[in-house]
Every structure is written in structure tokens, then in C-alpha cells.
Design an enzyme around this catalytic site. Structure first.
Site, short mmCIF file in Angstrom:
data_model
loop_
_atom_site.label_atom_id
_atom_site.label_comp_id
_atom_site.label_asym_id
_atom_site.label_seq_id
_atom_site.Cartn_x
_atom_site.Cartn_y
_atom_site.Cartn_z
N GLU A 61 0.84 -1.21 0.00
CA GLU A 61 0.00 0.00 0.00
C GLU A 61 0.87 1.26 0.00
O GLU A 61 0.78 2.10 0.90
CB GLU A 61 -0.96 -0.01 1.19
CG GLU A 61 -1.98 -1.14 1.10
CD GLU A 61 -3.07 -1.09 2.14
OE1 GLU A 61 -2.88 -0.46 3.19
OE2 GLU A 61 -4.13 -1.71 1.93
N GLU A 101 -5.45 -8.36 -1.34
CA GLU A 101 -6.14 -8.20 -0.05
C GLU A 101 -7.58 -7.85 -0.31
O GLU A 101 -7.87 -6.97 -1.12
CB GLU A 101 -5.54 -7.05 0.79
CG GLU A 101 -4.23 -7.35 1.43
CD GLU A 101 -3.78 -6.24 2.38
OE1 GLU A 101 -4.63 -5.61 3.03
OE2 GLU A 101 -2.56 -6.03 2.46
C1 BG6 Z 1 -4.40 -3.07 4.69
C2 BG6 Z 1 -3.06 -3.56 5.16
O1 BG6 Z 1 -4.45 -1.70 4.91
O2 BG6 Z 1 -5.55 -3.45 5.34
C3 BG6 Z 1 -3.11 -4.71 6.13
O3 BG6 Z 1 -2.20 -3.86 4.09
C4 BG6 Z 1 -4.28 -4.51 7.08
O4 BG6 Z 1 -1.88 -4.79 6.78
C5 BG6 Z 1 -5.57 -4.50 6.27
O5 BG6 Z 1 -4.33 -5.45 8.10
C6 BG6 Z 1 -6.83 -4.36 7.10
O6 BG6 Z 1 -6.74 -3.29 7.99
P1 BG6 Z 1 -6.98 -3.54 9.53
O7 BG6 Z 1 -6.70 -2.26 10.20
O8 BG6 Z 1 -8.40 -3.97 9.65
O9 BG6 Z 1 -6.03 -4.61 9.94
#
Ligand code: BG6
Length: 467
Positions: free
Chosen positions: A173, A362
Site C-alpha cells: 500500500e 487483499e
Molecule cells: C491493509 C493492510 O491496509 O488493510 C493490512 O495492508 C491490514 O496490513 C488490512 O491489516 C486491514 O486493515 P486492519 O486495520 O483492519 O487490519
């Protein structure tokens, strides 16, 4: 539905070293910027004192339990697992001449374990962490010298794992540095825009150098960038809103433009000028940036809106990027708006723009889970979320978009990045640990575990048009 997913589609899951491994000082590991953020990205930066503890110090103890976890991923039929290498296991302070053998050996074992089941690694070089030594002694990415240290690290791991890892990502990111400078580029959060963009520039140059190094060293290797795909819609069709939306989308697409097209896009000149931002970009830098990524990867959790209307701009905002909420969408328990169609839209936007293969690395729903009296966890909300997003991925493939794979976020519960919570669970596998660190760390299959296994086994045929 009948499957649109190509053969060899890389189904799997994604985690990050600092959110799963724990063992934060084991086998010579140095302190990372993540270790200084025990409350997560949006918590305070805390100097570590002996005896301090944070939930990430143990996380889900993947460092010691990975054989069991990989066996569970294999049971779901994973073709691919995305994780990151903790830079501080390899170069504990960041500026050493010689890497830490114990750290290198750990990832050898991890990749060997994955190979036993035919699970391909997809490895992020830097996922929201860098050696704290580089921040303290050099000023993080604000210093041009950090490019050299990163290149040394990248070349070291490419050499070491060139026969085990064929898919790589540079910075997780990368556009998040605009919102979380310490996490992204090791700068104070109140740094000036010029300082932040200079550090980002150094990171973009380092990314291009890693791309070149991967091409030089890893036979048949492919390397991508990684964007937070925070796609924005205009809240209304008022031309000013549409134009402002385009401008704000460019804030993050800028990173992809440099990494995939090989140079600064024209619109940045005006942006820098009007915001009085000075960035030193040498002729050599411009040459380096011409080495572009092989594919584009991104995370997608939600979309958001943009408006120029002051009044509407002040509506309550809850998500990580502080987006204006969309009146047509429902939200997760954490205020992240759920928009499966947005994923199809985003895939098309990125493919139209870059004409390179895309990898969704993701996507997922953070939610609280309940264990029933019989021990089961019936996470239909997660199944519905994932089903609906995957149906839209299939639609995008039908639109002609080239999609390499899909790794859902947190296939096993892990520590959340923004606030270091365990209760915000994404997994198909439950981990017994709470927000205070209590729990046996025992693993347990949720209902979604069996659902995802069927999706993979049927190559998407088992997805339901309407969940
Ligand atoms: C992304 C990141 O922003 O979202 C991850 O690459 C992160 O590391 C994921 O865990 C979800 O965000 P969060 O705050 O719910 O863990």
C-alpha cells in the site's frame, strides 16, 4: 455460477510478518517501525523499553506455528500464500554489510514448508515496517541513502530465494504514506508535504531498483507494486464534484502511474507547483524509474465518495481513509462501507489504465466472531462478503480484465494493522487470543473455512450469484 476463473488462477490468502509472526526479538531480529507502534498505525509511536509488551510481540506466534497453519491453508487448497519478509530479520538495523543468517534460514524453512503442499509464495519486501535503526540514524526514507540499504536487502533475498519464490511485491500500500508517514516512510506524522513527497520519491526509486534486481536475479521472476485501491466516486454528478473526484483518485493512482508507466505523470507538475512542494528528482532517478513492474497488485476493502459541498463534507467518517460515506451502501462493524460492485469497477479502471495483469492481494471483512456452545463459528456474514466480491471479480474477468489471482486478507485471524486489535477478525481460521493478549492461541476452523475450500476446489463454480 459457471466459472469464469482461468485455470491456474492463484487462489489463496494474505498475511504480513508484523501481524502474524510475533518473535519480535528472536534469532537476532532488530526493532522495526511496527514494533514502535504497539497500538497500531493510528496509535502513538512508543520507544521500546525493556519489559514493555505489545500484542504484536507474540501476534499469533506464526514464527513457531507456521507448519500447522500452512497445513490448514493446504487443507483449503491454497495455491498461493502472500506474506512479507521482516526486513529486520535480515538486516536488524538496516545498514549492516552482512545479513543475519538466522533470519534468512527462517524464511528458507517457511518457503520449504509451503513447497511441500505446492503453495506458491507471493512475497512483499516491505509491509508497513522498516528497520527502526534506519529511522533513528538516517531519517528513514527522507534520506537518499535508504535507497541503497533497501536495494542491498532486496538483492540479498532475491539471491537467497530465487529458486523458491517467483512472485514478489515491493511496498505494501505504497500510497498510504500520504496518510501515515511514519508507517510508510519512517517520517514524523507532522512532516511537511515536501518532506513526505521527497521520501515517497526515494521509495519509488528504490521500488524500481528492486524491480530491476528481481529481473536480473530471479529466473522467471515477476514483480508487482501494491496499491491501496481506495476508489472514489463523486457524491453527485455536479461537474465540480466529478473533477474533484478525479483529482483525489490521482492522489493514489499517481503511485501506480510511476511504477507501471515508468515516470511522473504530467498532472503532478501542477500539483507540486500549486502546493509549493519541492522534490529533488535527478536525471539518474528518471532513468531508474523507467524499469516498470510486471503486474499491478492492490488491496480492496471499500469505496468512498467525494464532494465539494462543505456541509456534506462534514458527514461522519469512520474508515481508515476518512472517505465521505456513500448513502447507497451498508457498513461493516468498523464503519468500512461494503461495495462488491466497486471491485469490478476498480479492476476495470486499473486494467484500462495500465494494461498489465492485476492481482487482488487483499480483500475481506473484519468482524467479531462468536463461538457457539458446540464450538462452531458460523460466519455467514464473512461468506456473504467474500462471495459477493468474488462474483464481481468473475464479472471483471468476463469484461476482459486479466486477473492473476486473489488472496483474501487474513485467512487466519491476526492482529489488525490500524488499531492492533485481535477482535477484528478476517480469518477462515479462528485464533484463540483477545485484545489484551489472553488466550491459548489454539486454531479452529470456521464455517467459512469449508466454504472457501469449496470455492477453490470448484475454481469458483460454487459461488452464488446472490449470496
Ligand atoms: C491493509 C493492510 O491496509 O488493510 C493490512 O495492508 C491490514 O496490513 C488490512 O491489516 C486491514 O486493515 P486492519 O486495520 O483492519 O487490519
Amino acid at each position: 455460477m459457471s466459472s469464469k476463473f482461468p485455470d491456474h488462477f492463484l487462489w489463496g490468502g494474505a498475511v504480513a510478518a508484523n501481524q502474524v509472526e510475533g518473535a519480535y526479538q528472536t534469532d537476532g531480529k532488530g526493532l522495526s517501525t511496527s514494533d514502535l507502534q504497539p497500538q497500531g498505525i493510528f496509535g502513538a509511536i512508543t520507544p521500546r523499553v525493556d519489559g514493555d509488551s505489545g500484542i504484536k510481540d507474540v501476534a499469533i506466534d506464526f514464527y513457531h506455528r507456521y507448519p500447522q497453519d500452512i497445513a490448514l491453508f493446504a487443507e483449503m487448497g491454497f495455491k498461493c500464500l502472500r506474506t512479507s519478509i521482516a526486513w529486520t530479520r535480515i538486516f536488524p538495523q538496516g545498514d549492516e554489510d552482512v545479513p543475519n543468517e538466522a533470519g534468512l534460514a527462517f524464511y528458507d524453512q517457511l518457503f520449504d514448508e509451503m513447497a511441500k503442499y505446492g503453495i506458491q509464495p507471493l512475497i512483499t519486501l516491505s509491509h508497513y515496517e522498516m528497520p527502526y535503526g534506519l529511522v533513528k540514524n538516517y531519517g528513514g526514507w527522507g534520506n537518499r541513502k535508504t535507497i541503497e540499504f533497501f536495494e542491498r536487502y532486496a538483492r540479498t533475498v532475491f539471491e537467497r530465494y530465487k529458486h523458491k519464490v517467483k512472485h514478489w511485491l515491493t511496498f505494501n500500500e505504497i500510497n498510504m504514506s500520504l496518510h501515515a508517514p511514519f508507517t510508510g516512510v519512517g517520517l514524523k506524522d507532522d512532516s511537511s508535504k515536501s518532506e513526505i513527497y521527497q521520501a515517497i520519491h526515494h521509495q519509488l526509486v528504490a521500488s524500481a531498483k528492486a524491480v530491476k534486481a528481481c529481473h536480473d536475479i530471479v529466473p522467471g521472476g515477476k514483480i508487482g507494486n501494491m496499491l491501496l485501491g481506495g476508489i472514489l466516486y463523486p457524491l453527485s454528478c455536479k461537474p465540480e464534484d466529478v473533477l474533484e473526484t478525479q483529482r483525489q483518485n490521482r492522489d493514489w493512482l499517481f503511485f501506480g502511474d510511476v511504477q507501471a508507466r515508468g515516470g511522473y505523470p504530467a498532472y503532478m507538475q501542477r500539483f507540486f507547483r500549486e502546493n509549493n512542494i519541492q522534490v529533488e528528482i535527478t536525471a539518474e532517478d528518471r532513468q531508474t524509474l523507467r524499469e516498470t513492474v510486471d503486474f499491478i497488485s492492490f488491496s480492496y476493502y471499500m469505496s468512498g465518495c467525494v464532494t465539494t459541498d462543505e456541509q456534506q463534507n462534514n458527514t461522519a467518517r469512520a474508515n481508515i481513509l476518512n472517505m465521505v460515506p456513500n448513502p447507497h451502501l451498508a457498513s461493516s462493524e468498523w464503519g468500512w462501507q461494503i461495495d462488491p460492485v466497486g471491485l469490478r469497477y476498480l479492476l476495470n479502471v486499473l486494467y484500462d489504465r495500465y494494461q498489465k495483469p492485476l492481482f487482488i492481494v487483499e480483500n475481506g471483512l473484519g468482524a467479531k466472531d462468536r463461538i457457539e456452545a458446540d464450538g462452531s463459528i458460523n460466519d455467514d456474514y464473512r461468506i456473504n462478503y467474500l462471495n459477493d466480491h468474488l462474483v464481481q471479480v468473475a464479472e471483471a474477468i468476463d469484461d476482459g480484465v486479466e486477473v492473476m489471482g486473489y488472496t483474501s486478507w487474513g485467512p487466519i485471524d491476526l492482529v489488525s494493522a490500524s488499531k492492533a486489535e485481535m477482535s477484528k477478525r478476517y480469518g477462515f481460521i479462528y485464533v484463540d487470543r483477545d485484545d489484551t493478549g489472553k488466550g491459548s492461541l489454539e486454531r479452529r476452523r470456521k464455517k467459512s473455512f469449508y466454504w472457501y475450500r469449496d470455492v477453490i476446489q470448484s475454481n469458483g463454480n460454487s459461488l452464488k450469484d446472490k449470496a
